[in-house]
Design a protein around this motif. Structure first.
Motif, PDB file in Angstrom:
ATOM      1  N   LEU A 245       0.822  -1.203   0.000  1.00 61.09           N
ATOM      2  CA  LEU A 245       0.000   0.000   0.000  1.00 61.09           C
ATOM      3  C   LEU A 245       0.862   1.263   0.000  1.00 61.09           C
ATOM      4  O   LEU A 245       0.506   2.269  -0.624  1.00 61.09           O
ATOM      5  CB  LEU A 245      -0.940  -0.007   1.215  1.00 61.09           C
ATOM      6  N   GLN A 246       2.004   1.225   0.686  1.00 64.65           N
ATOM      7  CA  GLN A 246       2.922   2.368   0.662  1.00 64.65           C
ATOM      8  C   GLN A 246       3.392   2.653  -0.765  1.00 64.65           C
ATOM      9  O   GLN A 246       3.430   3.812  -1.208  1.00 64.65           O
ATOM     10  CB  GLN A 246       4.132   2.088   1.563  1.00 64.65           C
ATOM     11  N   GLN A 247       3.742   1.588  -1.480  1.00 68.99           N
ATOM     12  CA  GLN A 247       4.198   1.745  -2.864  1.00 68.99           C
ATOM     13  C   GLN A 247       3.075   2.264  -3.761  1.00 68.99           C
ATOM     14  O   GLN A 247       3.294   3.126  -4.621  1.00 68.99           O
ATOM     15  CB  GLN A 247       4.735   0.407  -3.385  1.00 68.99           C
ATOM     16  N   GLU A 248       1.870   1.744  -3.540  1.00 66.11           N
ATOM     17  CA  GLU A 248       0.744   2.185  -4.352  1.00 66.11           C
ATOM     18  C   GLU A 248       0.390   3.639  -4.075  1.00 66.11           C
ATOM     19  O   GLU A 248       0.011   4.382  -4.985  1.00 66.11           O
ATOM     20  CB  GLU A 248      -0.472   1.294  -4.098  1.00 66.11           C
ATOM     21  N   ALA A 249       0.506   4.042  -2.827  1.00 64.90           N
ATOM     22  CA  ALA A 249       0.212   5.434  -2.471  1.00 64.90           C
ATOM     23  C   ALA A 249       1.111   6.386  -3.256  1.00 64.90           C
ATOM     24  O   ALA A 249       0.650   7.415  -3.781  1.00 64.90           O
ATOM     25  CB  ALA A 249       0.401   5.647  -0.974  1.00 64.90           C
ATOM     26  N   LYS A 250       2.369   6.045  -3.351  1.00 62.65           N
ATOM     27  CA  LYS A 250       3.307   6.884  -4.116  1.00 62.65           C
ATOM     28  C   LYS A 250       2.971   6.862  -5.606  1.00 62.65           C
ATOM     29  O   LYS A 250       2.988   7.893  -6.276  1.00 62.65           O
ATOM     30  CB  LYS A 250       4.741   6.392  -3.897  1.00 62.65           C
ATOM     31  N   ALA A 251       2.667   5.686  -6.131  1.00 59.63           N
ATOM     32  CA  ALA A 251       2.416   5.544  -7.567  1.00 59.63           C
ATOM     33  C   ALA A 251       1.134   6.245  -8.002  1.00 59.63           C
ATOM     34  O   ALA A 251       1.067   6.822  -9.098  1.00 59.63           O
ATOM     35  CB  ALA A 251       2.350   4.056  -7.939  1.00 59.63           C
ATOM     36  N   ASP A 252       0.101   6.215  -7.145  1.00 59.19           N
ATOM     37  CA  ASP A 252      -1.215   6.725  -7.542  1.00 59.19           C
ATOM     38  C   ASP A 252      -1.586   8.061  -6.915  1.00 59.19           C
ATOM     39  O   ASP A 252      -2.724   8.527  -7.068  1.00 59.19           O
ATOM     40  CB  ASP A 252      -2.294   5.691  -7.188  1.00 59.19           C
ATOM     41  N   GLY A 253      -0.664   8.659  -6.194  1.00 57.61           N
ATOM     42  CA  GLY A 253      -0.954   9.963  -5.607  1.00 57.61           C
ATOM     43  C   GLY A 253      -1.959   9.920  -4.482  1.00 57.61           C
ATOM     44  O   GLY A 253      -2.706  10.878  -4.259  1.00 57.61           O
ATOM     45  N   VAL A 254      -2.000   8.799  -3.746  1.00 51.67           N
ATOM     46  CA  VAL A 254      -2.923   8.681  -2.627  1.00 51.67           C
ATOM     47  C   VAL A 254      -2.428   9.526  -1.459  1.00 51.67           C
ATOM     48  O   VAL A 254      -1.251   9.475  -1.095  1.00 51.67           O
ATOM     49  CB  VAL A 254      -3.067   7.204  -2.183  1.00 51.67           C
ATOM     50  N   THR A 255      -3.320  10.324  -0.891  1.00 49.36           N
ATOM     51  CA  THR A 255      -2.951  11.220   0.205  1.00 49.36           C
ATOM     52  C   THR A 255      -3.539  10.811   1.544  1.00 49.36           C
ATOM     53  O   THR A 255      -3.069  11.246   2.588  1.00 49.36           O
ATOM     54  CB  THR A 255      -3.443  12.656  -0.086  1.00 49.36           C
ATOM     55  N   THR A 256      -4.594   9.977   1.526  1.00 48.54           N
ATOM     56  CA  THR A 256      -5.427   9.799   2.712  1.00 48.54           C
ATOM     57  C   THR A 256      -5.804   8.332   2.907  1.00 48.54           C
ATOM     58  O   THR A 256      -6.100   7.630   1.937  1.00 48.54           O
ATOM     59  CB  THR A 256      -6.726  10.629   2.581  1.00 48.54           C
ATOM     60  N   VAL A 257      -5.791   7.911   4.152  1.00 53.56           N
ATOM     61  CA  VAL A 257      -6.343   6.605   4.525  1.00 53.56           C
ATOM     62  C   VAL A 257      -7.652   6.851   5.269  1.00 53.56           C
ATOM     63  O   VAL A 257      -7.684   7.568   6.270  1.00 53.56           O
ATOM     64  CB  VAL A 257      -5.384   5.820   5.442  1.00 53.56           C
ATOM     65  N   PHE A 258      -8.727   6.270   4.777  1.00 56.67           N
ATOM     66  CA  PHE A 258     -10.034   6.477   5.401  1.00 56.67           C
ATOM     67  C   PHE A 258     -10.324   5.393   6.439  1.00 56.67           C
ATOM     68  O   PHE A 258     -10.001   4.228   6.246  1.00 56.67           O
ATOM     69  CB  PHE A 258     -11.143   6.438   4.340  1.00 56.67           C
ATOM     70  N   TYR A 259     -10.960   5.822   7.517  1.00 60.10           N
ATOM     71  CA  TYR A 259     -11.485   4.881   8.493  1.00 60.10           C
ATOM     72  C   TYR A 259     -12.949   5.231   8.723  1.00 60.10           C
ATOM     73  O   TYR A 259     -13.478   6.169   8.130  1.00 60.10           O
ATOM     74  CB  TYR A 259     -10.674   4.914   9.802  1.00 60.10           C
ATOM     75  N   GLU A 260     -13.630   4.464   9.579  1.00 60.06           N
ATOM     76  CA  GLU A 260     -15.066   4.669   9.759  1.00 60.06           C
ATOM     77  C   GLU A 260     -15.414   4.874  11.221  1.00 60.06           C
ATOM     78  O   GLU A 260     -14.569   4.696  12.101  1.00 60.06           O
ATOM     79  CB  GLU A 260     -15.842   3.492   9.180  1.00 60.06           C
ATOM     80  N   THR A 261     -16.655   5.259  11.472  1.00 61.94           N
ATOM     81  CA  THR A 261     -17.032   5.690  12.817  1.00 61.94           C
ATOM     82  C   THR A 261     -17.339   4.550  13.783  1.00 61.94           C
ATOM     83  O   THR A 261     -17.175   4.709  14.985  1.00 61.94           O
ATOM     84  CB  THR A 261     -18.267   6.616  12.749  1.00 61.94           C
ATOM     85  N   LEU A 262     -17.781   3.397  13.303  1.00 61.28           N
ATOM     86  CA  LEU A 262     -18.245   2.335  14.195  1.00 61.28           C
ATOM     87  C   LEU A 262     -17.161   1.355  14.620  1.00 61.28           C
ATOM     88  O   LEU A 262     -17.415   0.466  15.433  1.00 61.28           O
ATOM     89  CB  LEU A 262     -19.391   1.549  13.540  1.00 61.28           C
ATOM     90  N   VAL A 263     -15.944   1.482  14.063  1.00 61.30           N
ATOM     91  CA  VAL A 263     -14.862   0.567  14.439  1.00 61.30           C
ATOM     92  C   VAL A 263     -13.602   1.359  14.754  1.00 61.30           C
ATOM     93  O   VAL A 263     -13.509   2.553  14.480  1.00 61.30           O
ATOM     94  CB  VAL A 263     -14.555  -0.454  13.309  1.00 61.30           C
ATOM     95  N   SER A 264     -12.610   0.677  15.296  1.00 63.14           N
ATOM     96  CA  SER A 264     -11.360   1.320  15.692  1.00 63.14           C
ATOM     97  C   SER A 264     -10.630   1.911  14.479  1.00 63.14           C
ATOM     98  O   SER A 264     -10.623   1.343  13.385  1.00 63.14           O
ATOM     99  CB  SER A 264     -10.457   0.289  16.366  1.00 63.14           C
ATOM    100  N   ASP A 265      -9.991   3.066  14.700  1.00 61.84           N
ATOM    101  CA  ASP A 265      -9.202   3.703  13.633  1.00 61.84           C
ATOM    102  C   ASP A 265      -7.726   3.317  13.716  1.00 61.84           C
ATOM    103  O   ASP A 265      -6.895   3.868  13.005  1.00 61.84           O
ATOM    104  CB  ASP A 265      -9.349   5.226  13.711  1.00 61.84           C
TER     105      ASP A 265
END
Length: 315
Positions: A245-265
């Motif tokens: 995922l680290q490699q993909e973030a760099k390749a695709d310009g990903v800036t953010t990891v999303f989490y949700e409200t009902l489970v642990s972040d």
């Protein structure tokens, strides 16, 4: 069938239920043997539909408490009695096995399976598999993604089916159910357009989330969902997955990891720290709580759109 109340004015019916889900309750004492059309819904997205379409004629209760993770729901004896007393059950087969089993065992006359009102797809790990259900192929049991409510188009298809089921089950108020359904479908059409226009010029098309719930939304708007942990939003990713995922973030310009409200972040924040990314909430709308970014489906979906716009670089 329970005693029905008189028809409400058409003008009022047309404007019903486009706000918060105020009449929905998880209090079993409020269910069954009322003067209204009693509907037991499995969890929030189903309860919201029932409330919007049923309007003043429906008494809607939810089997899943606000803030409760719906996948983990177990049905109590009291809730089974609640189902038996209701006029209709509205559920999404494949999401909550305990609900599927309970509904199948009740003598309730109107059983509305939202999954049968649209086409479910295989999004690679987003389904919630469980074996032994009659009438389901192995592919359906092990691969169908139930998170259809996050796509406004599919949610509208389900709404239309629910509206028709309400009309058939409670014909005295069919005209109002039809009007309420049309109003809801129109508003969902507006939400679809908001997402389409809001995401079309994004710099990136890839987003990371800790729960594989957004496959339909991603597919609808030409995006790619990369789930950290697949089905279980609280499981830890492997070291190899984090590196990938680290490699993909760099390749695709990903800036953010999303989490949700009902489970642990925790998982999302761990990956974000290791990959030098930001975190934000993308709400799968499995329930509304005081942590939700809005009071109902539409408000939270608009908040999701703004979060995606920010993460994908559209503003």
């Amino acid at each position: 069938m329970n005693v029905r109340r008189r028809l409400i004015p058409a003008a009022a019916a047309a404007s019903l239920g486009l706000g918060a889900l105020t009449a929905c309750s998880s209090d079993s004492a409020a269910t069954g043997n009322t003067e209204k059309f009693d509907v037991v819904a499995s969890f929030y997205p189903m309860a919201f539909l029932a409330e919007q379409i049923g309007g003043d004629h429906a008494n809607v209760t939810s089997l899943t408490e606000p803030g409760q993770e719906p996948h983990d729901l177990e049905i109590s004896t009291q809730q089974r009695a609640q189902l038996e007393e209701a006029d209709a059950a509205l559920f999404l087969k494949g999401l909550q096995p305990a609900v599927d089993e309970a509904v199948s065992q009740t003598g309730i006359e109107t059983k509305i399976d939202a999954a049968s009102l649209t086409h479910l797809e295989d999004h690679g790990g987003a389904g919630h598999s469980h074996e032994g259900e009659e009438g389901h192929s192995e592919e359906e049991e092990h691969g169908r993604d139930p998170h259809v409510w996050l796509d406004p188009v599919k949610y509208a298809e389900i709404a239309q089916g629910v509206g028709k089921a309400f009309e058939k089950a409670d014909p005295d108020h069919a005209a109002d159910y039809k009007k309420n359904t049309a109003a809801l479908v129109k508003k969902l059409g507006g939400l679809y357009s908001d997402f389409e226009n809001g995401l079309k010029d994004s710099k990136s098309k890839v987003f990371f989330t800790n729960h594989a719930a957004f496959g339909y939304l991603a597919e609808r708007y030409g995006l790619t969902q990369e789930a950290i942990s697949g089905v279980d939003p609280e499981s830890e990713p492997s070291a190899a997955r984090v590196k990938e995922l680290q490699q993909e973030a760099k390749a695709d310009g990903v800036t953010t990891v999303f989490y949700e409200t009902l489970v642990s972040d925790r998982t999302a924040k761990t990956l974000a720290r290791d990959a030098n990314l930001k975190t934000d909430v993308l709400d799968p709308l499995e329930g509304i709580t005081d942590k939700s970014r809005g009071d109902d489906y539409f408000q939270v979906m608009e908040a999701n759109l703004k979060a995606l716009q920010s993460a994908l670089g559209t503003k």
